[in-house]
Write an enzyme that holds these catalytic residues in place. Sequence first.
Site, PDB file in Angstrom:
ATOM      1  CB  CYS A   1      -0.885  -0.014   1.234  1.00 12.82           C
ATOM      2  SG  CYS A   1      -1.997  -1.428   1.310  1.00 12.82           S
ATOM      3  CB  ALA A   2       3.420   1.868  -2.459  1.00 18.23           C
ATOM      4  CB  ALA A   3       0.148   6.117  -3.087  1.00 14.02           C
TER       5      ALA A   3
ATOM      6  N   GLY B   1       4.414   7.215  -1.242  1.00 17.58           N
ATOM      7  CA  GLY B   1       5.706   6.654  -1.628  1.00 17.58           C
ATOM      8  C   GLY B   1       6.941   7.035  -0.836  1.00 17.58           C
TER       9      GLY B   1
ATOM     10  CE  LYS C   1       5.691   4.300   6.477  1.00 15.56           C
ATOM     11  NZ  LYS C   1       4.581   5.190   6.046  1.00 15.56           N
TER      12      LYS C   1
ATOM     13  CG  ASP D   1      -2.042   3.362  -3.064  1.00 22.50           C
ATOM     14  OD1 ASP D   1      -1.435   3.393  -1.977  1.00 22.50           O
ATOM     15  OD2 ASP D   1      -3.208   3.819  -3.217  1.00 22.50           O
TER      16      ASP D   1
ATOM     17  CG  ASP E   1       2.398   2.418   5.959  1.00 22.89           C
ATOM     18  OD1 ASP E   1       2.150   2.396   7.171  1.00 22.89           O
ATOM     19  OD2 ASP E   1       2.524   3.483   5.309  1.00 22.89           O
TER      20      ASP E   1
ATOM     21  CB  CYS F   1       0.241   6.755  11.237  1.00 18.12           C
ATOM     22  SG  CYS F   1      -1.016   7.030  10.009  1.00 18.12           S
TER      23      CYS F   1
HETATM   24  N1  SAM Z   1       3.264   3.753   2.653  1.00 22.42           N
HETATM   25  C1  SAM Z   1       2.820   5.062   2.196  1.00 22.42           C
HETATM   26  C2  SAM Z   1       3.936   6.061   2.400  1.00 22.42           C
HETATM   27  O1  SAM Z   1       4.799   5.851   3.233  1.00 22.42           O
HETATM   28  O2  SAM Z   1       3.965   7.071   1.701  1.00 22.42           O
HETATM   29  C3  SAM Z   1       1.539   5.479   2.885  1.00 22.42           C
HETATM   30  C4  SAM Z   1       0.415   4.475   2.681  1.00 22.42           C
HETATM   31  S1  SAM Z   1      -1.176   4.979   3.292  1.00 22.42           S
HETATM   32  C5  SAM Z   1      -1.052   4.726   4.994  1.00 22.42           C
HETATM   33  C6  SAM Z   1      -2.204   3.651   2.786  1.00 22.42           C
HETATM   34  C7  SAM Z   1      -2.405   3.530   1.289  1.00 22.42           C
HETATM   35  O3  SAM Z   1      -3.084   2.297   1.032  1.00 22.42           O
HETATM   36  C8  SAM Z   1      -3.273   4.599   0.655  1.00 22.42           C
HETATM   37  O4  SAM Z   1      -2.528   5.274  -0.328  1.00 22.42           O
HETATM   38  C9  SAM Z   1      -4.441   3.828   0.017  1.00 22.42           C
HETATM   39  O5  SAM Z   1      -4.829   4.352  -1.238  1.00 22.42           O
HETATM   40  C10 SAM Z   1      -3.849   2.461  -0.143  1.00 22.42           C
HETATM   41  N2  SAM Z   1      -4.787   1.329  -0.210  1.00 22.42           N
HETATM   42  C11 SAM Z   1      -5.955   1.167   0.467  1.00 22.42           C
HETATM   43  N3  SAM Z   1      -6.507  -0.031   0.176  1.00 22.42           N
HETATM   44  C12 SAM Z   1      -5.662  -0.652  -0.689  1.00 22.42           C
HETATM   45  C13 SAM Z   1      -5.672  -1.917  -1.351  1.00 22.42           C
HETATM   46  N4  SAM Z   1      -6.672  -2.798  -1.181  1.00 22.42           N
HETATM   47  N5  SAM Z   1      -4.626  -2.222  -2.174  1.00 22.42           N
HETATM   48  C14 SAM Z   1      -3.623  -1.341  -2.353  1.00 22.42           C
HETATM   49  N6  SAM Z   1      -3.559  -0.131  -1.752  1.00 22.42           N
HETATM   50  C15 SAM Z   1      -4.567   0.213  -0.942  1.00 22.42           C
END
Ligand code: SAM
Length: 304
Positions: free
Chosen positions: A109-111, A113, A115, A133, A180, A234
């Site tokens: 769950c990268a965006a 980005g 991390k 994401d 994450d 978080c």
């Molecule tokens: N790791 C990111 C960073 O450090 O910048 C922050 C991630 S944020 C906490 C959680 C992300 O999970 C969101 O961008 C959201 O769009 C994504 N997300 C939610 N459900 C998801 C899924 N089923 N598959 C992939 N990504 C998902």
Amino acid sequence: SVQQSARDRLPRYVRVNTLKTSVNDAVDYLKRDGFCYQGQASRLEDLTLREKDFVKDLYLPELLVFSPKMDFHDHFLYKAGHIILQDKASCLPAHLLSPPPGSHVIDACAAPGNKTSHLAAIMENKGKLFAFDLDAKRLSTMSTLLLRAGVLCHQLANQDFLKVDPGNAQYKDVEYILLDPSCSGSGMVCLRDNTSHDQSEDQARLVSLASFQLRCLNHALRFPRLKRLVYSTCSIHSQENEDVVTACLQQNLNFRLVHLLPQWPERGLEPLTQCLRASTTKTRTHGFFVALLEKHKKSCLPCR
Ligand code: SAM
């Protein structure tokens, strides 16, 4: 408000992007730019800094710490991708996963980005970093961020991680996963004011988030060559943290928790003290939780 002032008192953390520069070169640049380097911090109190003073962090080797008043959004080092503005707690997941250069890694769950770019720096841009994401808009922000940071080893996909097939040959060498997932964000000091005050609504939201987080975690453990996984949120709620990890371990007996950073001052809630927590008071960061799961070495099967 009280929360506002807590945020204003948090040190400003800056992660040096080692894909573009070194920590020492960044320190030298900042000194020439009028900042006063105070050396490496040795106690939490050393992170209380004034004006243009700054230090190297206690635990994270690429992290510089400044006074709460500093803002680097217009700074050359930020615009050039040499530094990333990232809270200290959110630097823990990639640092603890620590995938070696050349490895195959998933950021589930990268965006946006931060991390992912930290992982790429630890991997020295060598290997493969699959980043997923669900949110296309956040992914496009992420492309810009990764470009600026000089990340080259990634493959972005606008995909639901839960639908990524662990049996797909592309992922056969994936040994490391960073998970994450979306969470309540209750650890973010600036968000705490915005939470609804309807308790039953909050409770329902937590239940649904925790069920999503557990599904992601169980799914991630299905990648056949997986060795280590970092789970982070978080959130300050045990429902999204210790409870999710406990349920997952009960369902996956071939994984165990790794005891993290013995010197870190805040631990996961009993009995999950192998995990880390973070907070404004004990670690001078936003609220955060990190667990590291490791696959058991194959035990000897009884001989026939
Ligand atoms: N790791 C990111 C960073 O450090 O910048 C922050 C991630 S944020 C906490 C959680 C992300 O999970 C969101 O961008 C959201 O769009 C994504 N997300 C939610 N459900 C998801 C899924 N089923 N598959 C992939 N990504 C998902």
